[in-house]
Design an enzyme around this catalytic site. Structure first.
Site, PDB file in Angstrom:
ATOM      1  N   HIS A  80       0.825  -1.214   0.000  1.00 61.16           N
ATOM      2  CA  HIS A  80       0.000   0.000   0.000  1.00 61.16           C
ATOM      3  C   HIS A  80       0.855   1.259   0.000  1.00 61.16           C
ATOM      4  O   HIS A  80       1.958   1.291   0.545  1.00 61.16           O
ATOM      5  CB  HIS A  80      -1.000   0.001   1.160  1.00 61.16           C
ATOM      6  CG  HIS A  80      -0.414   0.023   2.537  1.00 61.16           C
ATOM      7  ND1 HIS A  80      -0.087   1.187   3.203  1.00 61.16           N
ATOM      8  CD2 HIS A  80      -0.119  -0.985   3.399  1.00 61.16           C
ATOM      9  CE1 HIS A  80       0.360   0.901   4.402  1.00 61.16           C
ATOM     10  NE2 HIS A  80       0.371  -0.407   4.549  1.00 61.16           N
ATOM     11  N   GLU A  86      -4.903   2.055   2.808  1.00 56.56           N
ATOM     12  CA  GLU A  86      -4.932   0.850   3.634  1.00 56.56           C
ATOM     13  C   GLU A  86      -4.961   1.199   5.112  1.00 56.56           C
ATOM     14  O   GLU A  86      -5.630   0.529   5.909  1.00 56.56           O
ATOM     15  CB  GLU A  86      -3.709  -0.028   3.318  1.00 56.56           C
ATOM     16  CG  GLU A  86      -3.728  -1.401   3.982  1.00 56.56           C
ATOM     17  CD  GLU A  86      -3.032  -1.458   5.345  1.00 56.56           C
ATOM     18  OE1 GLU A  86      -3.033  -2.536   5.969  1.00 56.56           O
ATOM     19  OE2 GLU A  86      -2.491  -0.430   5.800  1.00 56.56           O
ATOM     20  N   GLU A  87      -4.231   2.234   5.490  1.00 55.20           N
ATOM     21  CA  GLU A  87      -4.100   2.580   6.906  1.00 55.20           C
ATOM     22  C   GLU A  87      -5.416   3.040   7.524  1.00 55.20           C
ATOM     23  O   GLU A  87      -5.559   3.037   8.748  1.00 55.20           O
ATOM     24  CB  GLU A  87      -3.034   3.661   7.098  1.00 55.20           C
ATOM     25  CG  GLU A  87      -1.616   3.241   6.731  1.00 55.20           C
ATOM     26  CD  GLU A  87      -1.017   2.236   7.699  1.00 55.20           C
ATOM     27  OE1 GLU A  87      -1.722   1.849   8.660  1.00 55.20           O
ATOM     28  OE2 GLU A  87       0.136   1.828   7.504  1.00 55.20           O
ATOM     29  N   HIS A 145       4.305   3.262  12.375  1.00 58.04           N
ATOM     30  CA  HIS A 145       3.341   4.308  12.758  1.00 58.04           C
ATOM     31  C   HIS A 145       3.901   5.335  13.737  1.00 58.04           C
ATOM     32  O   HIS A 145       3.127   6.098  14.318  1.00 58.04           O
ATOM     33  CB  HIS A 145       2.053   3.713  13.349  1.00 58.04           C
ATOM     34  CG  HIS A 145       1.264   2.890  12.399  1.00 58.04           C
ATOM     35  ND1 HIS A 145      -0.042   2.520  12.646  1.00 58.04           N
ATOM     36  CD2 HIS A 145       1.567   2.350  11.191  1.00 58.04           C
ATOM     37  CE1 HIS A 145      -0.496   1.793  11.641  1.00 58.04           C
ATOM     38  NE2 HIS A 145       0.480   1.675  10.743  1.00 58.04           N
ATOM     39  N   ASP A 157       6.370   1.194   6.386  1.00 60.19           N
ATOM     40  CA  ASP A 157       5.010   0.691   6.279  1.00 60.19           C
ATOM     41  C   ASP A 157       4.232   1.637   5.384  1.00 60.19           C
ATOM     42  O   ASP A 157       3.711   2.637   5.835  1.00 60.19           O
ATOM     43  CB  ASP A 157       4.394   0.618   7.675  1.00 60.19           C
ATOM     44  CG  ASP A 157       2.962   0.124   7.686  1.00 60.19           C
ATOM     45  OD1 ASP A 157       2.512  -0.413   6.657  1.00 60.19           O
ATOM     46  OD2 ASP A 157       2.293   0.299   8.719  1.00 60.19           O
ATOM     47  N   ASP A 198      -0.159   4.455   1.083  1.00 57.24           N
ATOM     48  CA  ASP A 198      -0.359   5.462   2.129  1.00 57.24           C
ATOM     49  C   ASP A 198       0.441   5.134   3.376  1.00 57.24           C
ATOM     50  O   ASP A 198       0.825   3.987   3.620  1.00 57.24           O
ATOM     51  CB  ASP A 198      -1.841   5.596   2.477  1.00 57.24           C
ATOM     52  CG  ASP A 198      -2.439   4.320   3.068  1.00 57.24           C
ATOM     53  OD1 ASP A 198      -2.114   3.222   2.561  1.00 57.24           O
ATOM     54  OD2 ASP A 198      -3.221   4.426   4.021  1.00 57.24           O
TER      55      ASP A 198
END
Length: 410
Positions: free
Chosen positions: A78, A174-175, A379, A140, A80
């Protein structure tokens, strides 16, 4: 492999944080910019059927180089990054041959400490890519994108590695739980796929939480505080009562492994009306239902206690455990394990304490377990990744393609 690190370092400079309050897809213009850049790069590499749709999904194919039928497989990542920490003006730094101790992050006071993050004790001699202490890194999942594209680049250049058709896709949002919303499974045309969205080397995951969101609304009565005696009902106090009624030991900071939780993720407070947002997680569908039932019981109990004011709760289902859709196809996991072992990577099968695009896609007819990227501490500003982990992910992607082709030659 020589382009891997440079590719990743370039990708993380794109600001692609998703925005949960924006219901367009993609939810941020930065994702559109990044998607366009990836589209152009895939064209330049020479992949087939390269496309970028109106929702920001990038897809491409690497055609088979064998003369016998092999099921098409896919790899997905992904674009984002999480809204939980700043993703703008990312300035990655490389720490070569880490030998232990604290790592200074940029010019400020932030450090990456093995006391706080014991995994660092296992990474002596590794080359790390960290943040400068002011933003997340974006491993990520831009590491997954870099790893997939690098693997495709190598397979394009080396015809000696047999493989069937390979589909790749890069998804938006996705997040914030929307990565599969507009995913065209028929167009992707793979029999199964793998998200490259995991953590440390060796992670292989095909179980994830069942997930729901709960909204608790507390209604009060607002009056001028000077004349409020026996009349005002403060909805914030009601909300505080509800919070204290929830199981304290079933929160993210007190759970691990296969344990589920209730997580108070946000609140909007005023005297007249206060709203609590919870995310509910459990690996068993019955467990998630039990968590919802407990919250309903607590609401009923609190309403009985209140002389004035009232509380209500509503639920929204988010995603389900992909295990039931992946386990009927054991070869998908077995091929991934074989590929890892062939690359001197020990498979570490563990549950995902979260969700991936693959969880949703598995219920859309595309079984889709998750494979490591080599990253840690996603994150947040202490996010980092090992170059060795990234290289191992590239090797595993290529070996998976090869193992699949050889499996179906027999």
């Amino acid at each position: 492999m020589k382009n891997l690190v440079g590719r990743f370092m370039r990708y993380v400079t794109f600001d692609t944080q998703s925005k949960p309050k924006n219901h367009h897809c993609p939810s941020s213009t930065g994702q559109k910019v990044f998607a366009q850049a990836l589209y152009e790069e895939l064209l330049e590499l020479g992949l087939s059927d390269v496309s970028l749709d109106d929702h920001g999904y990038v897809m491409a194919k690497l055609p088979s180089n064998v003369n016998y039928p092999v099921p098409a497989i896919g790899f997905i990542a992904h674009m984002d990054t999480s809204p939980d920490a700043c993703g703008k003006h990312v300035k990655p730094q490389i720490v070569e041959d880490y030998q232990g101790g604290d790592i200074a992050l940029g010019k400020g006071d932030e450090v990456l400490s093995p006391i706080q993050y014991p995994d660092l004790h296992l990474l002596h001699g590794y080359n790390l890519i960290t943040t400068d202490g002011t933003t997340l890194l974006g491993a990520d999942n831009k590491a997954g994108i870099a790893e997939i594209i690098t693997a495709m680049e190598i397979l394009l250049a080396d015809s000696s590695i047999p493989h069937g058709d390979i589909s790749i896709a890069f998804t938006p949002d996705e997040e914030i739980g929307r990565g599969a919303n507009h995913f065209d499974v028929a167009k992707f045309a793979a029999q199964w796929a793998y998200t490259i969205d995991g953590g440390p080397i060796g992670e292989l995951e095909y179980e994830n939480f069942n997930a729901a969101t709960a909204t608790v609304v507390c209604h009060g009565v607002n009056l001028h505080p000077g004349t409020a005696k026996d009349k005002m009902v403060n909805a914030m106090h009601i909300a505080a009562q509800f919070i204290l009624m929830m199981p304290e030991n079933e929160t993210p900071q007190h759970t691990e492994g296969y344990q589920g939780f209730y997580h108070l993720s946000g609140a909007t407070m005023s005297v007249a009306k206060s709203e609590l947002k919870y995310i509910l997680r459990d690996f068993e569908a019955s467990g998630l239902q039990a968590r919802q039932a407990l919250m309903q019981a607590k609401v009923a109990e609190l309403n009985q206690q209140l002389k004035k004011g009232r509380v209500e709760v509503s639920f929204e289902q988010s995603y389900s455990n992909m295990k039931e859709k992946v386990e009927p196809h054991p070869h998908i996991i077995e091929l991934a394990k074989q590929a890892m072992v062939a690359c001197d990577v020990e498979p570490k099968i563990k549950p995902i304490r979260g969700g991936t695009d693959g969880a949703r896609l598995s219920f859309m007819g595309l079984p889709c377990p998750n494979i490591f990227t080599g990253g840690y501490n996603f994150h947040g500003i202490h996010e980092f990744i090992t170059i060795e982990g990234m290289e191992a992910a590239v090797q595993v992607i290529m070996k998976l393609a090869e193992k699949t082709a050889l499996h179906y030659r027999q």
